[in-house]
Design an enzyme around this catalytic site. Structure first.
Site, short mmCIF file in Angstrom:
data_model
loop_
_atom_site.label_atom_id
_atom_site.label_comp_id
_atom_site.label_asym_id
_atom_site.label_seq_id
_atom_site.Cartn_x
_atom_site.Cartn_y
_atom_site.Cartn_z
N HIS A 34 0.85 -1.20 0.00
CA HIS A 34 0.00 0.00 0.00
C HIS A 34 0.88 1.24 0.00
O HIS A 34 2.12 1.13 -0.06
CB HIS A 34 -0.95 -0.04 1.20
CG HIS A 34 -0.26 -0.27 2.52
ND1 HIS A 34 0.70 0.59 3.02
CD2 HIS A 34 -0.39 -1.26 3.44
CE1 HIS A 34 1.11 0.15 4.19
NE2 HIS A 34 0.49 -0.98 4.47
N HIS A 37 4.07 1.27 2.12
CA HIS A 37 5.19 0.54 1.52
C HIS A 37 5.80 1.33 0.35
O HIS A 37 7.02 1.37 0.20
CB HIS A 37 4.72 -0.82 0.99
CG HIS A 37 4.16 -1.74 2.03
ND1 HIS A 37 2.86 -2.17 2.01
CD2 HIS A 37 4.71 -2.31 3.13
CE1 HIS A 37 2.64 -2.98 3.04
NE2 HIS A 37 3.74 -3.07 3.74
P1 AMP Z 1 4.54 -4.88 6.84
O1 AMP Z 1 4.33 -5.31 5.43
O2 AMP Z 1 3.29 -4.51 7.56
O3 AMP Z 1 5.45 -5.82 7.61
O4 AMP Z 1 5.35 -3.50 6.76
C1 AMP Z 1 6.56 -3.41 6.03
C2 AMP Z 1 7.16 -2.08 6.31
O5 AMP Z 1 6.26 -1.05 5.91
C3 AMP Z 1 7.49 -1.84 7.79
O6 AMP Z 1 8.75 -1.18 7.89
C4 AMP Z 1 6.36 -0.95 8.23
O7 AMP Z 1 6.72 -0.10 9.31
C5 AMP Z 1 6.13 -0.13 6.97
N1 AMP Z 1 4.80 0.48 6.97
C6 AMP Z 1 3.61 -0.15 7.13
N2 AMP Z 1 2.60 0.75 7.13
C7 AMP Z 1 3.16 1.97 6.98
C8 AMP Z 1 2.66 3.30 6.90
N3 AMP Z 1 1.36 3.58 6.98
N4 AMP Z 1 3.55 4.31 6.74
C9 AMP Z 1 4.88 4.05 6.64
N5 AMP Z 1 5.42 2.82 6.70
C10 AMP Z 1 4.58 1.80 6.87
#
Ligand code: AMP
Length: 287
Positions: A34, A37
C-alpha cells in the site's frame, strides 16, 4: 523488475551487484503493498542505486491465535505495484526455503522486546529480528528502510544492528496516513464499516497530545490520562496499551525532557483487528 524466490540465487545476485560498487536499498515487507510501503520504496530509491523489496509473510512473528493464515497475499497485484513504484529486485521466498527442516536458529533482542507490543505478543519480535537478519544476510543491503508506523520494530532492529555490528544503515520513513489520519495498514482491510468510521480517533487523539506537548505540557501522566479519556469515547475499539516512553529503552517516562514516543495499540470490537499507531514528541519536524 527481477523476481527471485531462491535465497541462494538472490544472495549471489546481490553479492555481484555490490562487487560492481552499486549500493542496495532494501525494503522488507509482508506484501499486500500500500501507500506506506510505496513511500519506503521511494526512500530506498532515493538513497541507493538498486532498490530491493522482499515479500514474505513470516510465520515466526505470528502468535498461534493471530492472523497468519488469513493475512492478505495478493501476490500478482503486489508484483505489478512494486515494479510500478521502481523496485528493481523483488525477493519472495517460500517459507520452506527460509525455515527448512532442522532449522534451529533464533535472533533475540532482550528487554525492550517485552514492552509495548511485546507484552501481548510474546515471541513476536524474536520472529522479526530473526527474519530481518536472515534477509539482511541474503540481500546484503547498504540501507534498509522501515516505517515509523512500527516504531518499536524500528527501535528493536536498530538495537540488533548496533549490538551485532550489522553493516546496514537504517532509514526510518514517516507514517503514511489516510486523509482522516488513520495510519495506512494491510490490516485495515479487515475493518467493518462502523470500525472504519471510529478508528480515525486513534490518530486524532495522538495529534491532540502532540499539540498539548507543543503548548508546553511535559507531564507524561497528564498526556497519558488525556489520551485515555479520548479513547474512552470510542465505540468500536478499545486500547490495549497507551504508553509514553523514552525512544531507546522504551521505559515509561514521568517528565518529558527532550523526546518521547507516544505509542498505542487498539483492538476493534467487531472484527477484532489490532491497530497500532504512534507519534514522537520533541522530534525535529520534517519540512
Ligand atoms: P509490513 O508489510 O506490515 O510488515 O510492513 C513493512 C514495512 O512497511 C514496515 O517497515 C512498516 O513499518 C512499513 N509500513 C507499514 N505501514 C506503513 C505506513 N502507513 N507508513 C509508513 N510505513 C509503513
Amino acid at each position: 523488475m527481477d523476481i527471485h524466490t531462491d535465497p541462494i540465487e538472490m544472495q549471489t545476485l546481490c553479492r555481484s551487484i555490490r562487487r560492481k560498487g552499486r549500493t542496495i536499498g532494501f525494503v522488507p515487507t509482508m506484501g499486500a503493498l500500500h501507500e506506506g510501503h510505496f513511500s519506503l520504496i521511494r526512500q530506498a530509491r532515493a538513497v541507493a542505486d538498486i532498490c530491493a523489496v522482499s515479500i514474505f509473510v513470516n510465520p515466526a512473528q505470528f502468535g498461534p491465535s493471530e492472523d497468519y493464515a488469513k493475512y492478505p497475499r495478493p501476490f500478482e497485484k503486489d508484483c505489478d505495484a512494486a515494479g510500478r513504484e521502481g523496485c528493481d529486485l523483488l525477493f519472495a521466498p517460500k517459507s520452506s526455503d527460509m525455515y527448512p527442516e532442522n532449522y534451529l536458529t533464533r535472533v533475540a533482542v532482550i528487554d525492550i522486546t517485552s514492552r509495548l507490543c511485546g507484552a501481548s505478543r510474546p515471541g513476536h519480535f524474536r520472529g522479526v529480528t530473526t527474519i530481518v537478519l536472515k534477509l539482511f544476510n541474503i540481500v546484503q543491503p547498504d540501507y534498509a528502510v522501515f516505517g515509523q508506523k512500527d516504531a518499536q520494530q524500528a527501535i528493536v532492529i536498530q538495537r540488533m544492528i548496533d549490538d551485532l555490528h550489522v553493516p546496514v544503515t537504517i532509514v526510518v520513513a514517516p507514517t503514511v496516513r489516510e486523509p482522516g489520519g488513520l495510519a495506512v495498514s494491510s490490516r485495515n482491510a479487515y475493518l467493518t464499516k462502523s470500525e472504519r468510521d471510529d478508528v480515525p480517533r486513534i490518530y486524532q487523539a495522538l495529534h491532540l497530545v502532540e499539540q498539548a506537548f507543543e503548548k508546553g505540557e511535559r507531564s507524561a501522566q497528564s498526556l497519558k490520562s488525556f489520551l485515555e479519556s479520548r479513547f474512552a469515547e470510542a465505540r468500536f475499539f478499545r486500547p490495549e496499551y497507551c504508553e509514553i516512553v523514552d525512544t531507546t529503552l522504551l521505559k515509561p517516562l514521568d517528565h518529558i525532557k527532550t523526546t518521547a514516543l507516544v505509542a498505542v495499540a487498539c483492538r476493534t470490537t467487531e472484527s477484532g483487528t489490532r491497530l497500532i499507531d504512534n507519534v514522537v514528541l520533541g522530534a525535529l519536524k520534517e519540512e
